[in-house]
Design a protein around this motif. Structure first.
Motif, mmCIF file in Angstrom:
data_model
loop_
_atom_site.group_PDB
_atom_site.id
_atom_site.type_symbol
_atom_site.label_atom_id
_atom_site.label_comp_id
_atom_site.label_asym_id
_atom_site.label_seq_id
_atom_site.Cartn_x
_atom_site.Cartn_y
_atom_site.Cartn_z
ATOM 1 N N ILE A 159 39.511 23.467 28.617
ATOM 2 C CA ILE A 159 40.927 23.692 28.893
ATOM 3 C C ILE A 159 41.643 22.358 28.721
ATOM 4 C CG2 ILE A 159 40.737 25.644 30.486
ATOM 5 C CD1 ILE A 159 40.695 23.700 32.802
ATOM 6 N N THR A 236 41.222 22.473 23.522
ATOM 7 C CA THR A 236 41.891 23.765 23.586
ATOM 8 C C THR A 236 41.106 24.720 24.492
ATOM 9 O OG1 THR A 236 42.889 25.495 22.205
ATOM 10 C CG2 THR A 236 40.678 24.767 21.592
ATOM 11 N N ARG A 237 41.772 25.752 24.957
ATOM 12 C CA ARG A 237 41.147 26.693 25.884
ATOM 13 C C ARG A 237 40.098 27.539 25.167
ATOM 14 N NH1 ARG A 237 42.542 28.941 30.907
ATOM 15 N NH2 ARG A 237 44.296 27.500 30.938
ATOM 16 N N ASP A 254 35.377 35.576 26.129
ATOM 17 C CA ASP A 254 36.197 35.242 27.306
ATOM 18 C C ASP A 254 35.440 35.603 28.577
ATOM 19 O OD1 ASP A 254 36.249 37.975 27.067
ATOM 20 O OD2 ASP A 254 38.428 38.153 26.926
ATOM 21 N N TRP A 259 40.884 37.368 28.138
ATOM 22 C CA TRP A 259 42.168 36.984 27.547
ATOM 23 C C TRP A 259 43.194 38.076 27.835
ATOM 24 C CZ3 TRP A 259 42.437 32.159 25.958
ATOM 25 C CH2 TRP A 259 41.360 31.528 25.342
ATOM 26 N N ASP A 260 42.737 39.319 27.776
ATOM 27 C CA ASP A 260 43.617 40.476 27.953
ATOM 28 C C ASP A 260 42.927 41.399 28.961
ATOM 29 O OD1 ASP A 260 44.880 42.939 27.770
ATOM 30 O OD2 ASP A 260 45.045 42.894 25.580
ATOM 31 N N SER B 247 44.187 21.566 20.492
ATOM 32 C CA SER B 247 45.155 22.641 20.729
ATOM 33 C C SER B 247 44.806 23.956 20.039
ATOM 34 C CB SER B 247 46.552 22.182 20.300
ATOM 35 O OG SER B 247 46.535 21.740 18.963
ATOM 36 N N HIS B 269 42.305 30.210 16.458
ATOM 37 C CA HIS B 269 42.784 30.661 17.767
ATOM 38 C C HIS B 269 43.668 29.569 18.345
ATOM 39 C CE1 HIS B 269 38.834 32.556 17.132
ATOM 40 N NE2 HIS B 269 39.373 33.603 17.698
ATOM 41 N N ASP B 270 44.756 29.990 18.939
ATOM 42 C CA ASP B 270 45.599 28.996 19.601
ATOM 43 C C ASP B 270 45.104 28.780 21.030
ATOM 44 O OD1 ASP B 270 46.531 31.012 21.242
ATOM 45 O OD2 ASP B 270 48.490 31.164 20.269
ATOM 46 N N ASN B 271 45.843 27.997 21.779
ATOM 47 C CA ASN B 271 45.408 27.600 23.116
ATOM 48 C C ASN B 271 45.386 28.767 24.105
ATOM 49 O OD1 ASN B 271 44.526 25.527 24.857
ATOM 50 N ND2 ASN B 271 46.563 25.419 25.785
ATOM 51 N N GLN B 272 45.989 29.896 23.723
ATOM 52 C CA GLN B 272 45.961 31.077 24.586
ATOM 53 C C GLN B 272 44.992 32.129 24.058
ATOM 54 O OE1 GLN B 272 47.378 31.040 27.575
ATOM 55 N NE2 GLN B 272 47.837 28.941 26.951
#
Lengths: 333, 333
Positions: A159, A236-237, A254, A259-260, B247, B269-272
């Motif tokens: 993170i 990054t996460r 995840d 994530w969702d 990131s 993939h982005d940070n989310q």
């Protein structure tokens, strides 16, 4: 007594951010009730109560422990305070749900678990994902044989964690550090997948303000099994897990929090890369953890898996922290 | 001379299984022609010619090198034979496409590259994926900045490789071993992603008949960058790559050969955790590699990237093999 009504009453010690999520979860779990929120300062407890709801707001953690209706406490304090408050809670006859890492080292955890045993209360650490239906679904596949003999676990948890003054994760004395905090989950994934504790570990870390802020780890298990992971506050996460067998693998992108929430998924792949998507029941994992505690308290039968894996997890973290400092392979004590 | 017609004529030294794939690819590449197949025994060369097609079939690798129309040779022999035949090919004025690992150690590779330089011929090792449009597409994203500073590469390459008598990968003297053979690709991925060579490595391996059949590795690069991988002959088939920035990340689940030739994909993939799927041109990677060689020969300008990264890759493999044997972190020489 609340046991008679079948409702398990919880107290939360402290108003850390994670307390909000767990408090909300307690409100949603049938058979659980948030009896009180405690803070060192009454007005903080009252503000939390006003915003998130609780039957009472009290000043001081001692007040929570002396409340006769409280059966279980959730301890979201910094790791350096876990031992003291777990032991005090146990001595007050309260079951303990304690954030991870349970303590600063496994000797402390052993003291905490001894206090829980002596007082007949349950201990569960805050590894929420391991209480979810998805974890159970994945485990059923891992033990079901379709992947062949399980030989490797690879995982990652990173993170972006800014270094702010109030962030205890960058303060060594409070139990800060990426291995303690997020490497914890990667270690748990390996213990859980292999049902075993590594014999040796190796780790390498970078440090920021005296705490490890990024680490790479290898864990060797008996029977030719290996796990690796990386964790860090500066990438990054990512929160993925791969469990590898001789004839297939399982991937969850995840594993330690979806994530969702509506897609609590994982995948298996055969030896030709053909993927099968699996979807598990959509749950809030904080609620799954609270349900575990409620079920144990209601059945009045203490569970030995949760305290043992908390201790084993801490033993491995201890070894990893030492390995990272020394730069050598070390034995897990 | 074949250069005048613009057609580059290839010879293949040996009828190893991989020769079939590359031979087929040569047939498909515009500007390339398979002039001959050479084998130690004429009837093997003739059988291969009958089945897969080639202008000539000859006995002995020397015969291939003395053929005036041949401009480039592909060497799919066991690693222990690469040095001898690369140097002989270079001295005969032939460009060299040599299977990986290029040799048994980096000292051998340096001799081979010196021979190529002295004779003005190109050297390319057989890391096919690195010649594909997908590799270029991924690289464009890695260098484009959208993932932030690149800090970590994680990869895995495992297969089930039965230990059969004819399998040179289990014979130490022939250059067998998982690190040489398939760890090679994971090392390449890190060199390629970071455009850098690690300063130190650590590895742990298990051994079968004296060769490493499974290995776990860590590679430390300057500027706080780390790569890890595992490779092995005793697990389900995996061939994935993750490049991690501060990131965002890039994931390819089949970087060293697509599961499905029509879906040459990767994801960012982005940070989310929001995924973007990228699809690259569908190609046969053996053909991409042949095209690289054809283009270099046609432009008559030797490329320095390919020999240098082959040498660097071997230097890292040397260090990993030593680290695995000694069980310690070692410097890359």
């Amino acid at each position: 007594m609340s046991t008679e009504s079948g409702i398990v009453k919880f107290a939360i010690l402290g108003t850390a951010r994670i307390a909000t999520k767990v408090g909300k979860a307690i409100h949603t779990v049938e058979g659980a009730e948030l009896e009180l929120i405690a803070s060192r300062r009454l007005r903080n407890a009252q503000a939390w109560q006003a915003e998130h709801g609780a039957n009472n707001a009290v000043e001081g953690y001692e007040s929570a422990l002396s409340h006769p209706d409280v059966q279980a406490v959730y301890i979201p304090l910094p790791p350096s305070m876990h031992k003291e408050w777990t032991i005090k809670a146990a001595e007050a006859g309260k079951h303990v749900l304690c954030e991870k890492p349970p303590a600063l080292n496994s000797a402390e955890v052993e003291e905490m678990l001894a206090a829980c045993r002596a007082n007949g209360v349950q201990f569960i650490d805050g590894t929420m994902w391991s209480h979810t239906p998805r974890a159970q679904d994945m485990k059923a596949i891992l033990t079901g044989g379709q992947l062949g003999k399980l030989r490797r676990v690879v995982s990652a948890f990173s993170i972006q964690m800014p270094d702010t003054p109030e962030q205890h994760r960058y303060i060594a004395e409070l139990g800060g550090g990426a291995l303690y905090d997020i490497g914890w989950y990667c270690v748990r994934a390996a213990l859980w997948a292999f049902d075993s504790v590594p014999t040796h570990v190796f780790a390498s870390a970078t440090y920021h303000r005296g705490v490890d802020n990024n680490a790479t780890a290898i864990m060797w298990f008996e029977d030719n099994r290996t796990a690796t992971f990386d964790c860090g506050y500066d990438l990054t996460r990512r929160k993925w897990l791969e469990v590898v067998g001789e004839s297939g693998n399982l991937v969850c992108d995840d594993f330690l929090s979806p994530w969702d929430l509506t897609k609590q998924r994982f995948w298996t792949h055969d030896n030709q890369g053909v993927a099968t998507e699996h979807q598990s029941q959509s749950v809030v994992q904080e609620a799954s953890m609270i349900e575990s505690m409620v079920n144990i308290i209601r059945t009045k039968e203490l569970n030995t898996y949760w305290p043992q894996i908390a201790l084993d997890n801490q033993r491995v973290i201890d070894a990893l922290i030492l390995a990272a400092k020394e730069g050598v392979k070390v034995e897990v004590k």
